[in-house]
Design a protein around this motif. Sequence first.
Motif, PDB file in Angstrom:
ATOM      1  N   GLY A 195     -51.011  -4.116   2.103  1.00  0.00           N
ATOM      2  CA  GLY A 195     -51.506  -3.339   3.390  1.00  0.00           C
ATOM      3  C   GLY A 195     -52.577  -2.330   3.111  1.00  0.00           C
ATOM      4  O   GLY A 195     -53.248  -2.305   2.119  1.00  0.00           O
ATOM      5  N   VAL A 196     -52.915  -1.185   4.033  1.00  0.00           N
ATOM      6  CA  VAL A 196     -54.107  -0.341   3.986  1.00  0.00           C
ATOM      7  C   VAL A 196     -53.675   0.692   2.688  1.00  0.00           C
ATOM      8  O   VAL A 196     -52.649   0.997   2.225  1.00  0.00           O
ATOM      9  CB  VAL A 196     -54.302   0.474   5.169  1.00  0.00           C
ATOM     10  N   CYS A 197     -54.744   1.009   1.988  1.00  0.00           N
ATOM     11  CA  CYS A 197     -54.711   1.705   0.596  1.00  0.00           C
ATOM     12  C   CYS A 197     -53.779   1.282  -0.167  1.00  0.00           C
ATOM     13  O   CYS A 197     -53.354   2.004  -1.128  1.00  0.00           O
ATOM     14  CB  CYS A 197     -54.268   3.145   1.359  1.00  0.00           C
ATOM     15  N   HIS A 198     -53.610  -0.002  -0.335  1.00  0.00           N
ATOM     16  CA  HIS A 198     -52.898  -0.818  -1.434  1.00  0.00           C
ATOM     17  C   HIS A 198     -53.729  -1.871  -2.109  1.00  0.00           C
ATOM     18  O   HIS A 198     -54.737  -1.995  -1.909  1.00  0.00           O
ATOM     19  CB  HIS A 198     -51.566  -1.217  -1.038  1.00  0.00           C
ATOM     20  N   GLY A 199     -53.105  -2.315  -2.912  1.00  0.00           N
ATOM     21  CA  GLY A 199     -53.565  -3.479  -3.610  1.00  0.00           C
ATOM     22  C   GLY A 199     -52.471  -4.560  -4.138  1.00  0.00           C
ATOM     23  O   GLY A 199     -51.289  -4.261  -3.926  1.00  0.00           O
ATOM     24  N   ALA A 200     -52.808  -5.552  -4.984  1.00  0.00           N
ATOM     25  CA  ALA A 200     -52.020  -6.693  -5.239  1.00  0.00           C
ATOM     26  C   ALA A 200     -50.666  -5.783  -6.150  1.00  0.00           C
ATOM     27  O   ALA A 200     -49.704  -6.256  -6.050  1.00  0.00           O
ATOM     28  CB  ALA A 200     -52.658  -7.516  -6.092  1.00  0.00           C
ATOM     29  N   TRP A 201     -51.251  -4.829  -6.579  1.00  0.00           N
ATOM     30  CA  TRP A 201     -50.078  -4.167  -7.653  1.00  0.00           C
ATOM     31  C   TRP A 201     -48.973  -3.796  -6.680  1.00  0.00           C
ATOM     32  O   TRP A 201     -47.805  -3.565  -7.380  1.00  0.00           O
ATOM     33  CB  TRP A 201     -50.641  -2.854  -7.890  1.00  0.00           C
ATOM     34  N   ASN A 202     -49.196  -3.571  -5.391  1.00  0.00           N
ATOM     35  CA  ASN A 202     -47.848  -3.197  -4.457  1.00  0.00           C
ATOM     36  C   ASN A 202     -46.817  -3.931  -4.623  1.00  0.00           C
ATOM     37  O   ASN A 202     -45.614  -3.819  -4.307  1.00  0.00           O
ATOM     38  CB  ASN A 202     -48.550  -3.229  -2.959  1.00  0.00           C
ATOM     39  N   TRP A 203     -46.891  -5.559  -4.955  1.00  0.00           N
ATOM     40  CA  TRP A 203     -45.702  -6.216  -4.987  1.00  0.00           C
ATOM     41  C   TRP A 203     -45.259  -6.537  -6.490  1.00  0.00           C
ATOM     42  O   TRP A 203     -44.620  -7.556  -6.633  1.00  0.00           O
ATOM     43  CB  TRP A 203     -46.458  -7.636  -4.531  1.00  0.00           C
ATOM     44  N   PHE A 204     -45.746  -6.019  -7.545  1.00  0.00           N
ATOM     45  CA  PHE A 204     -45.411  -6.236  -8.896  1.00  0.00           C
ATOM     46  C   PHE A 204     -43.732  -6.269  -8.885  1.00  0.00           C
ATOM     47  O   PHE A 204     -43.218  -6.926  -9.777  1.00  0.00           O
ATOM     48  CB  PHE A 204     -46.213  -5.534  -9.777  1.00  0.00           C
ATOM     49  N   LYS A 205     -43.176  -5.715  -8.376  1.00  0.00           N
ATOM     50  CA  LYS A 205     -41.568  -5.391  -8.518  1.00  0.00           C
ATOM     51  C   LYS A 205     -40.867  -6.683  -7.716  1.00  0.00           C
ATOM     52  O   LYS A 205     -39.864  -7.153  -7.946  1.00  0.00           O
ATOM     53  CB  LYS A 205     -40.991  -4.246  -8.174  1.00  0.00           C
ATOM     54  N   LEU A 206     -41.572  -7.201  -6.958  1.00  0.00           N
ATOM     55  CA  LEU A 206     -41.105  -8.384  -6.014  1.00  0.00           C
ATOM     56  C   LEU A 206     -41.487  -9.677  -6.429  1.00  0.00           C
ATOM     57  O   LEU A 206     -40.448 -10.393  -6.427  1.00  0.00           O
ATOM     58  CB  LEU A 206     -41.546  -8.126  -4.410  1.00  0.00           C
ATOM     59  N   LYS A 207     -42.406  -9.721  -7.165  1.00  0.00           N
ATOM     60  CA  LYS A 207     -43.027 -11.132  -7.678  1.00  0.00           C
ATOM     61  C   LYS A 207     -42.046 -11.704  -8.427  1.00  0.00           C
ATOM     62  O   LYS A 207     -41.617 -13.042  -8.269  1.00  0.00           O
ATOM     63  CB  LYS A 207     -44.309 -10.982  -8.269  1.00  0.00           C
ATOM     64  N   PRO A 208     -41.282 -11.095  -9.581  1.00  0.00           N
ATOM     65  CA  PRO A 208     -40.324 -11.904 -10.478  1.00  0.00           C
ATOM     66  C   PRO A 208     -38.972 -12.441  -9.695  1.00  0.00           C
ATOM     67  O   PRO A 208     -38.793 -13.524 -10.210  1.00  0.00           O
ATOM     68  CB  PRO A 208     -39.729 -10.941 -11.204  1.00  0.00           C
ATOM     69  N   GLN A 209     -38.748 -11.730  -8.508  1.00  0.00           N
ATOM     70  CA  GLN A 209     -37.493 -12.444  -7.869  1.00  0.00           C
ATOM     71  C   GLN A 209     -37.589 -13.924  -7.466  1.00  0.00           C
ATOM     72  O   GLN A 209     -37.188 -14.705  -7.630  1.00  0.00           O
ATOM     73  CB  GLN A 209     -37.006 -11.794  -6.767  1.00  0.00           C
ATOM     74  N   PRO A 210     -38.750 -14.197  -6.572  1.00  0.00           N
ATOM     75  CA  PRO A 210     -38.953 -15.728  -6.297  1.00  0.00           C
ATOM     76  C   PRO A 210     -39.410 -16.436  -7.272  1.00  0.00           C
ATOM     77  O   PRO A 210     -38.881 -17.656  -7.333  1.00  0.00           O
ATOM     78  CB  PRO A 210     -39.893 -15.714  -4.783  1.00  0.00           C
ATOM     79  N   GLU A 211     -39.975 -15.861  -8.243  1.00  0.00           N
ATOM     80  CA  GLU A 211     -40.375 -16.721  -9.486  1.00  0.00           C
ATOM     81  C   GLU A 211     -39.309 -17.265 -10.209  1.00  0.00           C
ATOM     82  O   GLU A 211     -39.379 -18.230 -10.642  1.00  0.00           O
ATOM     83  CB  GLU A 211     -41.326 -15.841 -10.265  1.00  0.00           C
ATOM     84  N   SER A 212     -38.234 -16.452 -10.288  1.00  0.00           N
ATOM     85  CA  SER A 212     -37.162 -16.682 -11.134  1.00  0.00           C
ATOM     86  C   SER A 212     -36.484 -17.830 -10.457  1.00  0.00           C
ATOM     87  O   SER A 212     -35.467 -18.686 -11.133  1.00  0.00           O
ATOM     88  CB  SER A 212     -36.121 -15.468 -11.126  1.00  0.00           C
ATOM     89  N   ALA A 213     -36.645 -17.970  -9.160  1.00  0.00           N
ATOM     90  CA  ALA A 213     -36.011 -18.962  -8.441  1.00  0.00           C
ATOM     91  C   ALA A 213     -36.703 -20.341  -8.433  1.00  0.00           C
ATOM     92  O   ALA A 213     -36.621 -21.343  -7.808  1.00  0.00           O
ATOM     93  CB  ALA A 213     -35.564 -18.445  -7.116  1.00  0.00           C
ATOM     94  N   GLY A 214     -37.857 -20.366  -9.014  1.00  0.00           N
ATOM     95  CA  GLY A 214     -38.930 -21.404  -9.325  1.00  0.00           C
ATOM     96  C   GLY A 214     -39.832 -21.486  -8.467  1.00  0.00           C
ATOM     97  O   GLY A 214     -40.854 -22.499  -8.255  1.00  0.00           O
ATOM     98  N   HIS A 215     -40.142 -20.473  -7.609  1.00  0.00           N
ATOM     99  CA  HIS A 215     -41.256 -20.454  -6.558  1.00  0.00           C
ATOM    100  C   HIS A 215     -42.475 -19.940  -7.092  1.00  0.00           C
ATOM    101  O   HIS A 215     -42.428 -19.180  -7.912  1.00  0.00           O
ATOM    102  CB  HIS A 215     -40.882 -19.705  -5.304  1.00  0.00           C
ATOM    103  N   ARG A 216     -43.493 -20.296  -6.600  1.00  0.00           N
ATOM    104  CA  ARG A 216     -44.863 -19.903  -6.766  1.00  0.00           C
ATOM    105  C   ARG A 216     -45.304 -18.483  -6.054  1.00  0.00           C
ATOM    106  O   ARG A 216     -44.778 -18.713  -4.932  1.00  0.00           O
ATOM    107  CB  ARG A 216     -46.016 -21.057  -6.698  1.00  0.00           C
ATOM    108  N   VAL A 217     -45.793 -17.765  -6.759  1.00  0.00           N
ATOM    109  CA  VAL A 217     -46.103 -16.447  -6.000  1.00  0.00           C
ATOM    110  C   VAL A 217     -47.625 -16.001  -6.305  1.00  0.00           C
ATOM    111  O   VAL A 217     -47.934 -16.072  -7.470  1.00  0.00           O
ATOM    112  CB  VAL A 217     -45.173 -15.350  -6.602  1.00  0.00           C
ATOM    113  N   THR A 218     -48.415 -15.622  -5.427  1.00  0.00           N
ATOM    114  CA  THR A 218     -49.699 -15.304  -5.638  1.00  0.00           C
ATOM    115  C   THR A 218     -49.777 -13.956  -4.615  1.00  0.00           C
ATOM    116  O   THR A 218     -49.369 -13.735  -3.780  1.00  0.00           O
ATOM    117  CB  THR A 218     -50.730 -16.189  -4.796  1.00  0.00           C
TER     118      THR A 218
END
Length: 134
Positions: A15-38
């Motif tokens: 969202g506004v005033c954020h960047g990709a860094w905003n999602w760094f704690k969420l990314k490992p959860q779907p990846e650990s289930a085998g999903h791709r995350v961008t």
Amino acid sequence: MAEAENKSHFVLVHGVCHGAWNWFKLKPQPESAGHRVTLLDLAASGVNMKAIHDAIVVGHGLGGLNLALAMDLFPHKISVGVFLSAFMPDTIHQPSYLVDKNFETVTIGSPEETFTMTTMSPNFLKSRLYQVSP
């Protein structure tokens, strides 16, 4: 092979005033289930036009407007759009209508001044947006 077909590709838009860094704690959860995350880092001057194939796109805040635009432009490539606390345009108004309505409640300067930019100070972010975030 059937298990691989059930895996999804999640594209997370900040969202506004954020960047990709905003999602760094969420990314490992779907990846650990085998999903791709961008994680997308949007540019202020345009949209990154990298190919999106059969993606689940998640937009947060003003990222919802970008999500809606991407879904409209590439309906055959995006299987699901998730609006996470995001601006979500309707089919009646222009997308800018949401932003205009949102800022009607925000007082910035005098009525004669024209609003030209949104910034959020670290103190505002700490006290109003991330007060319960570790």
